[in-house]
Design an enzyme around this catalytic site. Structure first.
Site, PDB file in Angstrom:
ATOM      1  N   SER A 154       0.846  -1.192   0.000  1.00  0.00           N
ATOM      2  CA  SER A 154       0.000   0.000   0.000  1.00  0.00           C
ATOM      3  C   SER A 154       0.880   1.239   0.000  1.00  0.00           C
ATOM      4  CB  SER A 154      -0.896   0.017   1.237  1.00  0.00           C
ATOM      5  OG  SER A 154      -1.582   1.255   1.357  1.00  0.00           O
ATOM      6  N   TYR A 167      -2.351  -0.141  10.276  1.00  0.00           N
ATOM      7  CA  TYR A 167      -2.319  -0.518   8.865  1.00  0.00           C
ATOM      8  C   TYR A 167      -1.016  -0.038   8.221  1.00  0.00           C
ATOM      9  CZ  TYR A 167      -3.902  -1.044   4.021  1.00  0.00           C
ATOM     10  OH  TYR A 167      -4.016  -1.412   2.702  1.00  0.00           O
ATOM     11  N   LYS A 171       1.920  -2.420   6.448  1.00  0.00           N
ATOM     12  CA  LYS A 171       2.292  -2.295   5.049  1.00  0.00           C
ATOM     13  C   LYS A 171       3.710  -1.759   4.881  1.00  0.00           C
ATOM     14  CE  LYS A 171      -1.533  -3.832   3.221  1.00  0.00           C
ATOM     15  NZ  LYS A 171      -1.577  -5.058   2.377  1.00  0.00           N
TER      16      LYS A 171
END
Length: 286
Positions: A154, A167, A171
């Site tokens: 991401s 998150y 990533k």
């Protein structure tokens, strides 16, 4: 068959793609594309109606139920990935494309909150990929045939914007892991397996906030897969996708500014710091 697929030996008809998180979004779009191109496809996702529906849809679209296998799999459990590899090789005898695509995005909150939720997110987004590589890589190397591993990362793992720190952490770690994986495979004697980092932009998927309507700025999963195939045909490691809102130049400037925080000794995440907003705006123009 798309030209991008025919140019990639690992995606030749009769070979096999394994896709985690394959019941929706980018994973499902990839499963459809590969099956339509004559590949065998193993769709792995959590047990449930979505997995069953995806397998049915891919089989019907390609007219080949014998070339589609659905396997219930929780990527946070390493044993599930070993079982997935066993099932794929038992059914098709070959895996030439592994797409570690499963991911979750629920926000656990602040750095000092909700430890179990933090662990659950990282167990899927980071450890799920490690589990996949551990289960498949040695068997793929032993085939001594061209093969590809794609890990879905991401942009948030590179520019790390405020909003969902867990998150971003997962990533960011995945980016570093995939870079190291690519280096290790490149230096493995006789290896015919390469690793690549897929970096989607704003994409309409099952993680798009629960909405069923695609925002105008978002790409579809199919567009991401198209871009991925074009990039793989060139041999790109970093598959940096634009979208309908953000072009590559803007992504590059944002990423350059993020690295510049270290070089210029600016405050962490200075792009969102009130003292640096103007400077970033001018940098983005330049």
């Amino acid at each position: 068959m798309n030209a991008e697929i025919t140019e990639i030996a690992a995606l030749a008809p009769g070979r096999t793609a394994v896709i985690t998180g394959g019941a929706s979004g980018i994973g499902l779009a990839a499963a459809r594309r590969f099956c339509a191109a004559g590949m065998n496809v193993v769709i792995a996702d959590l047990e449930g109606t979505a997995l069953d529906a995806a397998a049915t849809a891919v089989s019907q679209a390609a007219g080949g139920a014998d070339r589609v296998l659905a396997v219930a799999c929780d990527v946070a459990r390493p044993g599930d990935l070993v079982a997935l590899a066993d099932a794929a090789y038992a059914r098709f005898g070959d895996v030439s494309f592994l797409m570690n695509n499963a991911g979750v995005g629920a926000n656990p909150g602040k750095p000092w909150q909700n430890l179990d939720a933090w662990k659950a997110l990282i167990d899927v987004n980071l450890w799920g990929v490690v589990h996949g590589v551990q289960a498949f890589a040695e068997r793929m190397l032993a085939q001594a045939m061209p093969a590809i591993i794609v890990n879905t990362g991401s942009k948030q793992g590179i520019t790390t914007p405020p909003g969902n720190l867990a998150y971003n952490v997962s990533k960011s770690a995945l980016k570093t892991y995939t870079e190291g994986l690519a280096h290790a495979l490149r230096n493995e004697p006789g290896a015919a397996v390469s690793a690549h980092l897929l970096i989607p932009g704003f994409t309409f998927t099952g993680m798009s906030g629960g909405t069923t309507t695609k925002a105008p700025g978002a790409w579809t999963g199919e567009q991401v897969v198209d871009f991925m195939l074009q990039s793989l045909a060139r041999g790109d490691f970093y598959i940096l996708c634009p979208d309908n809102e953000t072009d590559r130049r803007t992504d590059e400037r944002r990423m350059a500014w993020a690295v510049g925080d270290i070089i210029e000794n600016r405050p962490a995440l200075s792009r969102w710091h009130p003292d640096y907003g103007g400077a970033f705006a001018e940098f983005l123009k330049g």
